[in-house]
Design a protein around this motif. Structure first.
Motif, PDB file in Angstrom:
ATOM      1  N   LEU A 181       0.816  -1.201   0.000  1.00  0.00           N
ATOM      2  CA  LEU A 181       0.000   0.000   0.000  1.00  0.00           C
ATOM      3  C   LEU A 181       0.856   1.259   0.000  1.00  0.00           C
ATOM      4  O   LEU A 181       1.889   1.324   0.676  1.00  0.00           O
ATOM      5  CB  LEU A 181      -0.919   0.020   1.220  1.00  0.00           C
ATOM      6  N   LEU A 182       0.394   2.269  -0.738  1.00  0.00           N
ATOM      7  CA  LEU A 182       1.012   3.583  -0.735  1.00  0.00           C
ATOM      8  C   LEU A 182      -0.044   4.591  -0.297  1.00  0.00           C
ATOM      9  O   LEU A 182      -1.057   4.775  -0.977  1.00  0.00           O
ATOM     10  CB  LEU A 182       1.545   3.949  -2.121  1.00  0.00           C
ATOM     11  N   ILE A 183       0.186   5.240   0.845  1.00  0.00           N
ATOM     12  CA  ILE A 183      -0.699   6.288   1.347  1.00  0.00           C
ATOM     13  C   ILE A 183      -0.077   7.635   0.984  1.00  0.00           C
ATOM     14  O   ILE A 183       1.097   7.876   1.275  1.00  0.00           O
ATOM     15  CB  ILE A 183      -0.863   6.226   2.872  1.00  0.00           C
ATOM     16  N   THR A 184      -0.860   8.510   0.367  1.00  0.00           N
ATOM     17  CA  THR A 184      -0.357   9.839   0.029  1.00  0.00           C
ATOM     18  C   THR A 184      -1.155  10.885   0.792  1.00  0.00           C
ATOM     19  O   THR A 184      -2.384  10.891   0.762  1.00  0.00           O
ATOM     20  CB  THR A 184      -0.456  10.109  -1.481  1.00  0.00           C
ATOM     21  N   TYR A 185      -0.405  11.770   1.480  1.00  0.00           N
ATOM     22  CA  TYR A 185      -1.002  12.876   2.232  1.00  0.00           C
ATOM     23  C   TYR A 185      -0.657  14.174   1.509  1.00  0.00           C
ATOM     24  O   TYR A 185       0.514  14.467   1.276  1.00  0.00           O
ATOM     25  CB  TYR A 185      -0.451  12.924   3.655  1.00  0.00           C
ATOM     26  N   TYR A 186      -1.689  14.953   1.174  1.00  0.00           N
ATOM     27  CA  TYR A 186      -1.483  16.174   0.403  1.00  0.00           C
ATOM     28  C   TYR A 186      -1.477  17.437   1.252  1.00  0.00           C
ATOM     29  O   TYR A 186      -1.407  18.537   0.706  1.00  0.00           O
ATOM     30  CB  TYR A 186      -2.550  16.286  -0.688  1.00  0.00           C
ATOM     31  N   SER A 187      -1.555  17.319   2.546  1.00  0.00           N
ATOM     32  CA  SER A 187      -1.432  18.488   3.428  1.00  0.00           C
ATOM     33  C   SER A 187      -0.900  18.034   4.777  1.00  0.00           C
ATOM     34  O   SER A 187      -1.059  16.873   5.178  1.00  0.00           O
ATOM     35  CB  SER A 187      -2.778  19.184   3.609  1.00  0.00           C
ATOM     36  N   ALA A 188      -0.268  18.983   5.465  1.00  0.00           N
ATOM     37  CA  ALA A 188       0.236  18.682   6.811  1.00  0.00           C
ATOM     38  C   ALA A 188      -0.904  18.372   7.756  1.00  0.00           C
ATOM     39  O   ALA A 188      -0.748  17.598   8.704  1.00  0.00           O
ATOM     40  CB  ALA A 188       1.057  19.864   7.328  1.00  0.00           C
ATOM     41  N   GLY A 189      -2.068  18.952   7.505  1.00  0.00           N
ATOM     42  CA  GLY A 189      -3.216  18.716   8.371  1.00  0.00           C
ATOM     43  C   GLY A 189      -3.720  17.298   8.294  1.00  0.00           C
ATOM     44  O   GLY A 189      -3.956  16.655   9.322  1.00  0.00           O
ATOM     45  N   ASN A 200      -1.645   7.909  11.957  1.00  0.00           N
ATOM     46  CA  ASN A 200      -1.636   6.702  12.793  1.00  0.00           C
ATOM     47  C   ASN A 200      -2.951   5.941  12.679  1.00  0.00           C
ATOM     48  O   ASN A 200      -2.971   4.705  12.608  1.00  0.00           O
ATOM     49  CB  ASN A 200      -1.357   7.062  14.255  1.00  0.00           C
ATOM     50  N   LEU A 201      -4.053   6.674  12.647  1.00  0.00           N
ATOM     51  CA  LEU A 201      -5.357   6.034  12.509  1.00  0.00           C
ATOM     52  C   LEU A 201      -5.505   5.389  11.138  1.00  0.00           C
ATOM     53  O   LEU A 201      -5.999   4.263  11.026  1.00  0.00           O
ATOM     54  CB  LEU A 201      -6.471   7.060  12.726  1.00  0.00           C
ATOM     55  N   VAL A 202      -5.075   6.082  10.094  1.00  0.00           N
ATOM     56  CA  VAL A 202      -5.157   5.538   8.729  1.00  0.00           C
ATOM     57  C   VAL A 202      -4.385   4.230   8.634  1.00  0.00           C
ATOM     58  O   VAL A 202      -4.892   3.220   8.122  1.00  0.00           O
ATOM     59  CB  VAL A 202      -4.633   6.557   7.698  1.00  0.00           C
ATOM     60  N   VAL A 203      -3.165   4.222   9.135  1.00  0.00           N
ATOM     61  CA  VAL A 203      -2.332   3.017   9.089  1.00  0.00           C
ATOM     62  C   VAL A 203      -2.980   1.886   9.883  1.00  0.00           C
ATOM     63  O   VAL A 203      -3.029   0.729   9.435  1.00  0.00           O
ATOM     64  CB  VAL A 203      -0.919   3.325   9.630  1.00  0.00           C
ATOM     65  N   GLN A 204      -3.495   2.204  11.058  1.00  0.00           N
ATOM     66  CA  GLN A 204      -4.125   1.181  11.905  1.00  0.00           C
ATOM     67  C   GLN A 204      -5.312   0.533  11.184  1.00  0.00           C
ATOM     68  O   GLN A 204      -5.454  -0.694  11.182  1.00  0.00           O
ATOM     69  CB  GLN A 204      -4.589   1.816  13.214  1.00  0.00           C
ATOM     70  N   VAL A 205      -6.166   1.348  10.576  1.00  0.00           N
ATOM     71  CA  VAL A 205      -7.340   0.814   9.874  1.00  0.00           C
ATOM     72  C   VAL A 205      -6.908  -0.086   8.708  1.00  0.00           C
ATOM     73  O   VAL A 205      -7.494  -1.160   8.490  1.00  0.00           O
ATOM     74  CB  VAL A 205      -8.232   1.962   9.362  1.00  0.00           C
ATOM     75  N   LEU A 206      -5.893   0.314   7.972  1.00  0.00           N
ATOM     76  CA  LEU A 206      -5.442  -0.474   6.821  1.00  0.00           C
ATOM     77  C   LEU A 206      -4.852  -1.818   7.258  1.00  0.00           C
ATOM     78  O   LEU A 206      -5.082  -2.845   6.618  1.00  0.00           O
ATOM     79  CB  LEU A 206      -4.414   0.313   6.015  1.00  0.00           C
ATOM     80  N   GLU A 245      -5.640  -3.467   9.993  1.00  0.00           N
ATOM     81  CA  GLU A 245      -6.741  -4.290  10.496  1.00  0.00           C
ATOM     82  C   GLU A 245      -7.619  -4.821   9.364  1.00  0.00           C
ATOM     83  O   GLU A 245      -8.098  -5.956   9.418  1.00  0.00           O
ATOM     84  CB  GLU A 245      -7.601  -3.469  11.459  1.00  0.00           C
ATOM     85  N   THR A 246      -7.816  -4.013   8.323  1.00  0.00           N
ATOM     86  CA  THR A 246      -8.764  -4.357   7.268  1.00  0.00           C
ATOM     87  C   THR A 246      -8.144  -5.204   6.163  1.00  0.00           C
ATOM     88  O   THR A 246      -8.781  -6.128   5.647  1.00  0.00           O
ATOM     89  CB  THR A 246      -9.355  -3.066   6.656  1.00  0.00           C
ATOM     90  N   LEU A 247      -6.885  -4.928   5.819  1.00  0.00           N
ATOM     91  CA  LEU A 247      -6.292  -5.556   4.627  1.00  0.00           C
ATOM     92  C   LEU A 247      -5.072  -6.429   4.909  1.00  0.00           C
ATOM     93  O   LEU A 247      -4.657  -7.181   4.023  1.00  0.00           O
ATOM     94  CB  LEU A 247      -5.890  -4.456   3.629  1.00  0.00           C
ATOM     95  N   THR A 248      -4.475  -6.334   6.111  1.00  0.00           N
ATOM     96  CA  THR A 248      -3.225  -7.045   6.415  1.00  0.00           C
ATOM     97  C   THR A 248      -2.263  -7.004   5.229  1.00  0.00           C
ATOM     98  O   THR A 248      -1.905  -8.038   4.650  1.00  0.00           O
ATOM     99  CB  THR A 248      -3.490  -8.511   6.830  1.00  0.00           C
ATOM    100  N   PRO A 249      -1.819  -5.815   4.843  1.00  0.00           N
ATOM    101  CA  PRO A 249      -0.981  -5.675   3.654  1.00  0.00           C
ATOM    102  C   PRO A 249       0.433  -6.211   3.839  1.00  0.00           C
ATOM    103  O   PRO A 249       0.904  -6.380   4.972  1.00  0.00           O
ATOM    104  CB  PRO A 249      -0.948  -4.162   3.439  1.00  0.00           C
ATOM    105  N   GLU A 250       1.104  -6.479   2.718  1.00  0.00           N
ATOM    106  CA  GLU A 250       2.507  -6.896   2.749  1.00  0.00           C
ATOM    107  C   GLU A 250       3.378  -5.776   3.314  1.00  0.00           C
ATOM    108  O   GLU A 250       4.330  -6.032   4.045  1.00  0.00           O
ATOM    109  CB  GLU A 250       2.973  -7.238   1.333  1.00  0.00           C
ATOM    110  N   PRO A 295       8.950   4.283   4.507  1.00  0.00           N
ATOM    111  CA  PRO A 295       8.383   2.980   4.867  1.00  0.00           C
ATOM    112  C   PRO A 295       7.746   3.043   6.256  1.00  0.00           C
ATOM    113  O   PRO A 295       8.278   3.672   7.167  1.00  0.00           O
ATOM    114  CB  PRO A 295       9.604   2.050   4.868  1.00  0.00           C
ATOM    115  N   VAL A 296       6.596   2.390   6.406  1.00  0.00           N
ATOM    116  CA  VAL A 296       5.872   2.418   7.674  1.00  0.00           C
ATOM    117  C   VAL A 296       5.870   1.044   8.329  1.00  0.00           C
ATOM    118  O   VAL A 296       6.213   0.889   9.497  1.00  0.00           O
ATOM    119  CB  VAL A 296       4.422   2.895   7.471  1.00  0.00           C
ATOM    120  N   THR A 297       5.475   0.050   7.562  1.00  0.00           N
ATOM    121  CA  THR A 297       5.403  -1.305   8.107  1.00  0.00           C
ATOM    122  C   THR A 297       5.632  -2.314   6.989  1.00  0.00           C
ATOM    123  O   THR A 297       5.379  -2.021   5.819  1.00  0.00           O
ATOM    124  CB  THR A 297       4.041  -1.563   8.774  1.00  0.00           C
TER     125      THR A 297
END
Length: 394
Positions: free
Chosen positions: A122-130, A136-142, A144-149, A169-171
């Motif tokens: 998975l690649l998460i892209t954030y387009y603002s500092a806000g 952390n919540l986005v990563v946690q949900v992904l 739990e939901t998808l168990t990505p590589e 890299p996050v996880t």
């Protein structure tokens, strides 16, 4: 929660469903923080919606909900992401494609956030500092939901007034080269090398159309602004000989690797590291002719003293390309400037062809694939326009 007001007269488009907030819409936004959730009202104090401030180039904030009883909290964010993934369940059941977008910004309910799935990475892209504040919540949900590589984050926003793009890299373990499959074609992807992965997912339907439209080996395809050569791969698999043109030196390796991973020999396939306009002049001098020419330029580029702006310079590209297009040949014209509508683009094409005195027929019009979900509340979200025209035989 802070309350912000629209200027008098700015409320009408919001009552009609608009979701993006511009700085000039607001009576006072000096005190607001990037990523802050606020209550938006009209100048009389009537409720418009709950919004998240997002100090990026495209907007100053996004309306998240018009329901006054909704709470904008972790549960709200979680449900938006899970719903988006569930709605894309059919994509996960495809046998010939394992790369697609699973969350597309405001089209899925949260502006400034996109998530792509590259064969389980998975690649998460954030387009603002806000929006980055909820990472952390986005990563946690992904997880739990998808168990990505693996999960990689890309930040694309200004820090201290300068745009900075960084992949982190996050996880898990994202290898340097990930091989993904799209419509049976295979492509190399790198999620750690920088802003571009090697494959633009929004052009899936264009590649699919090229692949399915079978040709003879005598037909020639020209791919301008070729990047990694994904269009060239599709054209080659359809039977055409190909020429890929880009001024970036990396293009040779990227195109070659994508041909190799599809077991395509490079015979009758050529790569030129050149400025596009220089190549078009060269091809005209050499009397090269093509059956199909695909033009997919960036919105803006700079090469030494030359500056290319797609809204201004696209007609010149068409004029020069037509000079080396065979009678009855096709132009596949792609444009991704958000502020340029499809009707404006079609008009620009028509005026250019008429000025040249060249007849043509409109063959096809495409936009974003379904996984790049859009909403009527943000018209500029439908940024991609692909128009195919067929040159008259005279």
């Amino acid at each position: 929660m802070n309350t912000i007001q629209l200027k008098k007269g700015a409320e009408r488009p919001f009552h009609k469903g608009r979701l993006n907030i511009a700085e000039e819409d607001l009576s006072d936004a000096v005190f607001l923080k990037d990523g802050e959730v606020v209550e938006l009202t009209d100048y009389l104090g009537a409720f418009i919606g709950y919004a998240m401030m997002s100090f990026e180039q495209r907007t100053h904030g996004w309306i998240l909900s018009r329901d006054e009883d909704v709470q904008i909290d972790e549960r709200f964010i979680r449900e938006k992401i899970i719903t988006a993934i569930e709605e894309r369940t059919p994509l996960y059941n495809q046998e010939d494609t394992d790369v697609f977008r699973i969350f597309n910004e405001i089209g899925d309910g949260i502006g400034g956030l996109s998530i792509d799935d590259f064969n389980g990475h998975l690649l998460i892209t954030y387009y603002s500092a806000g929006i980055y504040k909820i990472r952390n919540l986005v990563v946690q949900v992904l997880i739990e939901t998808l168990t990505p590589e693996s999960i990689t984050e890309q930040t694309r926003f200004s820090i201290d007034g300068r745009m900075q793009i960084e992949n982190t890299p996050v996880t898990g373990n994202a290898p340097e080269r990930i091989i993904v499959t799209e419509s049976g074609m295979r492509f190399n992807v790198n999620l750690t090398a920088g802003p571009m992965t090697g494959l633009f997912l929004d052009q899936r339907e264009t590649r699919k159309a090229l692949l399915k439209n079978k040709h003879s080996h005598n037909e020639a395809f020209l791919n301008l602004f070729a990047y990694s050569g994904s269009f060239s791969v599709a054209a080659a698999l359809s039977g055409m000989s190909t020429t890929s043109v880009d001024m970036a030196g990396r293009t040779t390796a990227l195109v070659t690797e994508n041909f190799n991973v599809n077991d395509l020999p490079l015979d009758n396939h050529h790569i030129h590291i050149m400025d596009t306009f220089d190549y078009l002049k060269y091809a005209e001098r050499q009397d090269h002719q093509f059956d199909t020419i695909l033009i997919d330029p960036p919105s803006f580029s700079r090469n030494k003293k030359k500056v290319f702006k797609v809204g201004r310079d696209y007609p010149k590209l068409i004029r020069e390309a037509v000079k080396i297009l065979k009678p009855g040949g096709e132009l596949i014209l792609s444009q991704n400037l958000e502020t340029f509508t499809l009707n404006q683009f079609k008009k620009q094409i028509d005026e250019t062809m008429k000025h040249m005195g060249r007849g043509y027929t409109l063959q096809d019009v495409k936009g974003l694939p379904k996984d790049f979900r859009t909403t009527s509340g943000y018209r500029n979200g439908k940024y991609l326009k692909i128009v195919t025209i067929k040159l008259a035989n005279d």
